[in-house]
Enzyme design. Structure first.
Site, PDB file in Angstrom:
ATOM      1  N   ASP A  21       0.843  -1.204   0.000  1.00  0.00           N
ATOM      2  CA  ASP A  21       0.000   0.000   0.000  1.00  0.00           C
ATOM      3  C   ASP A  21       0.877   1.252   0.000  1.00  0.00           C
ATOM      4  O   ASP A  21       0.650   2.196  -0.763  1.00  0.00           O
ATOM      5  CB  ASP A  21      -0.887  -0.052   1.247  1.00  0.00           C
ATOM      6  CG  ASP A  21      -1.624   1.247   1.508  1.00  0.00           C
ATOM      7  OD1 ASP A  21      -2.645   1.470   0.851  1.00  0.00           O
ATOM      8  OD2 ASP A  21      -1.166   2.026   2.359  1.00  0.00           O
TER       9      ASP A  21
ATOM     10  N   GLU B  86      -2.271  -5.301  -3.488  1.00  0.00           N
ATOM     11  CA  GLU B  86      -1.269  -4.485  -2.782  1.00  0.00           C
ATOM     12  C   GLU B  86      -0.121  -5.367  -2.280  1.00  0.00           C
ATOM     13  O   GLU B  86       1.049  -4.981  -2.349  1.00  0.00           O
ATOM     14  CB  GLU B  86      -1.914  -3.755  -1.606  1.00  0.00           C
ATOM     15  CG  GLU B  86      -2.866  -2.654  -2.027  1.00  0.00           C
ATOM     16  CD  GLU B  86      -3.468  -1.916  -0.842  1.00  0.00           C
ATOM     17  OE1 GLU B  86      -3.459  -0.677  -0.866  1.00  0.00           O
ATOM     18  OE2 GLU B  86      -3.955  -2.568   0.098  1.00  0.00           O
TER      19      GLU B  86
END
Lengths: 234, 234
Positions: free
Chosen positions: A60, A127
């Site tokens: 992320d 992610e």
């Protein structure tokens, strides 16, 4: 579906996951344990390489920072309010879930959730996949992957710019920067309780510059801010 | 105070800002225009190098990503909930404002705000300074600067870990990961309206594991979650 893969020794040349991923990613993974981990949901008990939650935390942040730097350089005349809005769209849950589909995460993910897998599980694994690439191939490679295989392939900055998520936010930011006073003013509220209509005006430095009507105050504010942003070219 | 600096041509050897900063940063800036920009608040009209808002956008993301990767590697046994909490503390407004003080941002900042400069102006300029270092000296240098001159100098991971911001959040995260059911239950509410006392119990898989009393439900929940986290060693 992919459980049998975990039983194999995962060396780059023998791990079928490396072969399966190479056609999707455009390169052959080397340290495949990171990818096994990226595709392992936390519902799996005692996973061989761990689940993907820590990788998601790392991925992320990597995605966010590469996109941030890209926007900073590619849009040198745009202020940070616009850059923030564009970035928000690029890293939203909705976008990540769509990217997960493009990268066929659903074919690789391992879960213990049964048939009903929430779509966010795929976005989160996407992610984690970014982090796996980062740990496997290093920072410059991963940065280049994000730019060439994600940003350039799936996003148009021009389109994103046109779709700024909140014109009200953008307008307020501009007034703060230029030190101007403003107010949103409710001009009328009409209709029955379940079918109301609100007319809002936007007043800048004492003069009304735009007005709009919508089914809620919030929507009317957004609509009037959009008209103002367009007429002021901000 | 530093306005006269802007009037000078800013080449590394002649710009007094480079000399002034070198003792604080531990290296001599080369492209000083980035630093002039980092110290220029948006209240300054028509600044020579632009104001620091775009740099703040970039610096915030760089700081976040370097800290994220650092925590990922330094705390390999901690789950992403703990890592997220520790990172939140390290990049909070409060922390950034404190770091700005350590780096003497107040001596360099240029504003048009008069005597009353909100402390957040310094914290934001500190983030912009990070971006200036990144643009001036490149990614590996900046990463090393953040690790050696900020993280290692001003933070103790051990202390941060002990101060996890929300035990309730941490506890809930653990129940999700381990697939356990729980509930916070209000056991009693006593006292006058302005002097109330709430006793909350935490029930895990049907058994009460902790209880605590506080002046609000929220505080009592947090207190009982803390007791639970400590007794469960999570």
């Amino acid at each position: 579906m992919m459980k049998w893969l975990n039983k194999l020794l995962s060396t780059p040349s023998t791990d079928p996951l490396a072969t399966a991923l190479s056609s999707i990613l455009g390169f052959t993974p080397e340290n495949t344990q990171f990818y096994h981990q990226a595709f392992c949901h936390s519902s799996i008990e005692e996973p061989k390489y761990g689940d993907n939650e820590r990788l998601e935390f790392l991925g992320d942040s990597i995605l966010d920072s590469v996109i941030t730097e890209y926007l900073y350089h590619k849009l040198p005349t745009k202020d940070e309010g616009v850059l923030t809005d564009i970035r928000s769209k690029m890293v939203s849950r909705h976008t990540l879930n769509k990217l997960a589909k493009e990268f066929k995460i659903d074919e690789f993910i391992q879960t213990n959730l049964g048939g009903k897998i929430p779509v966010s599980v795929f976005g989160n694994a996407f992610e984690a996949l970014i982090a796996a690439i980062y740990l496997d191939k290093g920072e410059p490679f991963c940065r280049n992957f994000i730019i060439s295989k994600i940003i350039k392939k799936y996003f148009s900055l021009e389109t994103l710019e046109k779709e700024i998520s909140s014109y009200k936010k953008h307008f307020i930011h501009w007034t703060q920067k230029t030190n101007k006073s403003f107010s949103f003013e409710l001009q009328s509220e009409t209709g029955e309780s379940h079918n109301k209509s609100f007319q809002m005006a936007l007043v800048l430095e004492g003069s009304e510059i735009s007005k709009a009507t919508a089914s809620s105050k919030k929507k009317a504010e957004e609509a009037t801010a959009k008209i103002a942003c367009e007429s002021l070219k901000i």
